[in-house]
Design an enzyme around this catalytic site. Structure first.
Site, PDB file in Angstrom:
ATOM      1  CG  ASP A 273      -8.527  12.665 -26.215  1.00 24.66           C
ATOM      2  OD1 ASP A 273      -7.359  12.925 -25.860  1.00 24.66           O
ATOM      3  OD2 ASP A 273      -8.924  11.507 -26.475  1.00 24.66           O
TER       4      ASP A 273
ATOM      5  CD  GLU B 266      -3.768   4.115 -28.307  1.00 26.30           C
ATOM      6  OE1 GLU B 266      -3.965   5.328 -28.094  1.00 26.30           O
ATOM      7  OE2 GLU B 266      -4.595   3.365 -28.861  1.00 26.30           O
TER       8      GLU B 266
ATOM      9  CD  GLU C 101      -4.254  11.028 -31.101  1.00 26.08           C
ATOM     10  OE1 GLU C 101      -3.805  10.977 -32.272  1.00 26.08           O
ATOM     11  OE2 GLU C 101      -5.325  10.512 -30.765  1.00 26.08           O
TER      12      GLU C 101
ATOM     13  CG  ASP D 157      -9.876  11.506 -29.995  1.00 24.80           C
ATOM     14  OD1 ASP D 157      -9.513  10.483 -29.378  1.00 24.80           O
ATOM     15  OD2 ASP D 157      -9.168  12.061 -30.865  1.00 24.80           O
ATOM     16  CB  SER D 158     -11.997   6.399 -28.046  1.00 24.55           C
ATOM     17  OG  SER D 158     -12.316   6.725 -26.708  1.00 24.55           O
TER      18      SER D 158
ATOM     19  CE  LYS E 115      -5.816  10.884 -24.291  1.00 24.49           C
ATOM     20  NZ  LYS E 115      -5.705  10.764 -25.761  1.00 24.49           N
TER      21      LYS E 115
HETATM   22  O1  KIV Z   1      -9.575   8.578 -26.953  1.00 21.71           O
HETATM   23  C1  KIV Z   1      -9.260   7.711 -26.117  1.00 21.71           C
HETATM   24  O2  KIV Z   1     -10.095   7.029 -25.518  1.00 21.71           O
HETATM   25  C2  KIV Z   1      -7.846   7.528 -25.841  1.00 21.71           C
HETATM   26  C3  KIV Z   1      -7.453   6.310 -25.092  1.00 21.71           C
HETATM   27  C4  KIV Z   1      -7.463   5.144 -26.001  1.00 21.71           C
HETATM   28  C5  KIV Z   1      -6.177   6.469 -24.400  1.00 21.71           C
HETATM   29  O3  KIV Z   1      -7.038   8.309 -26.241  1.00 21.71           O
END
Ligand code: KIV
Length: 263
Positions: A82, A181, A114, A43-44, A112
């Protein structure tokens, strides 16, 4: 496409794991072609692709759009996608529905999310549906306002112990991996040594079972300052600027297109 068994096999053989982000088809093909184990549709993309100042505005629809493009460009790597902000925090039911949509509508192989201790039920609910989950702990960008900025986590003994307990809970409920992280190397070592599932680090030192970076950072494609944990292996932004300037100069002077580029 790889599954989590590939990750488990490499981990059992004590081989390091690699993971990189991709948000589109071309980047996925480049990363996959370099034999990277996992591609993260992170989600970056909210920051890197869309220019937001956090990941909070990213939606499930955004993730599905980018996830599909990445899966189309991937032949071998395990695609991990994410779960964006608000797609799992409000209830176990919405967590399960959104995880199901992300997998069903993109073809990714794992999600994934958080995690803080209050989300363990939702993580377990997703795993019980048959969806592999990577738990993300330490600095969790979706909680940036609560954390108060981009800060290293697990610095006190108490905070380190909380991270260790959380990682162990994630293993117990069935996560296939834990991503850490921005935590001190000594803390990620203790956590890695105490788990029998892989740890993937970003700003978490060399002791993790594997590493992840944002590919734009690795390529030197990120404009402005990057975090201390980034290593740029190329200077693609500079190369791009030089190429774009050369194109402009050629068009301005009439040197492009020539007969070779014309019909
Ligand atoms: O969203 C992302 O790219 C991430 C990485 C920084 C691990 O969670």
């Amino acid at each position: 496409m790889n599954t989590i068994s590939h990750i488990q096999k490499k981990f059992t053989a004590h081989e390091k794991l690699t993971m990189l982000t991709a948000y589109d088809y071309t980047m996925a093909r480049l990363v996959d072609g370099a034999d990277i184990d996992m591609i993260l549709v992170g989600d970056s993309l909210g920051n890197v692709f869309a220019g937001h100042d956090s990941t909070l505005p990213v939606t499930v629809e955004d993730m599905i759009y980018h996830g599909r493009a990445v899966v189309r460009g991937t032949q071998n790597a395990l695609v991990v996608i994410d779960m964006p902000f608000l797609s799992y925090q409000t209830s176990t039911l919405s967590a399960k529905e959104n995880a199901g949509r992300l997998i069903k509508e993109t073809g990714a192989g794992a999600v994934k999310l958080e995690v803080n201790p209050s989300q363990l039920d939702s993580v377990k609910g997703i795993i019980d549906m048959g969806i592999p989950v990577m738990g993300h702990i330490g600095f969790t960008p979706q909680a940036v306002h609560q954390i108060g900025g981009y800060k290293i986590q697990g610095k006190t003994e108490e905070a380190a112990q909380e991270l260790l307990t959380l990682a162990q809970e994630l293993e117990k409920i069935g996560c296939f991996a834990v991503l850490m992280e921005m935590v001190p190397s000594s803390v990620s070592k203790t956590i890695t040594d105490s788990l029998s599932i892989p740890t993937i680090g970003i700003g978490a030192g060399p002791h993790c079972s594997g590493q992840v970076l944002v590919t734009n950072d690795l390529l030197g494609l990120t404009l402005g300052k990057t975090a201390k944990f980034v290593k740029a292996y190329a200077q693609v932004a500079e190369t791009s600027t030089t190429a774009i300037q050369a194109y402009k100069a050629d068009v301005d002077s009439g040197q492009f297109p020539t007969d070779a580029h014309s019909y």
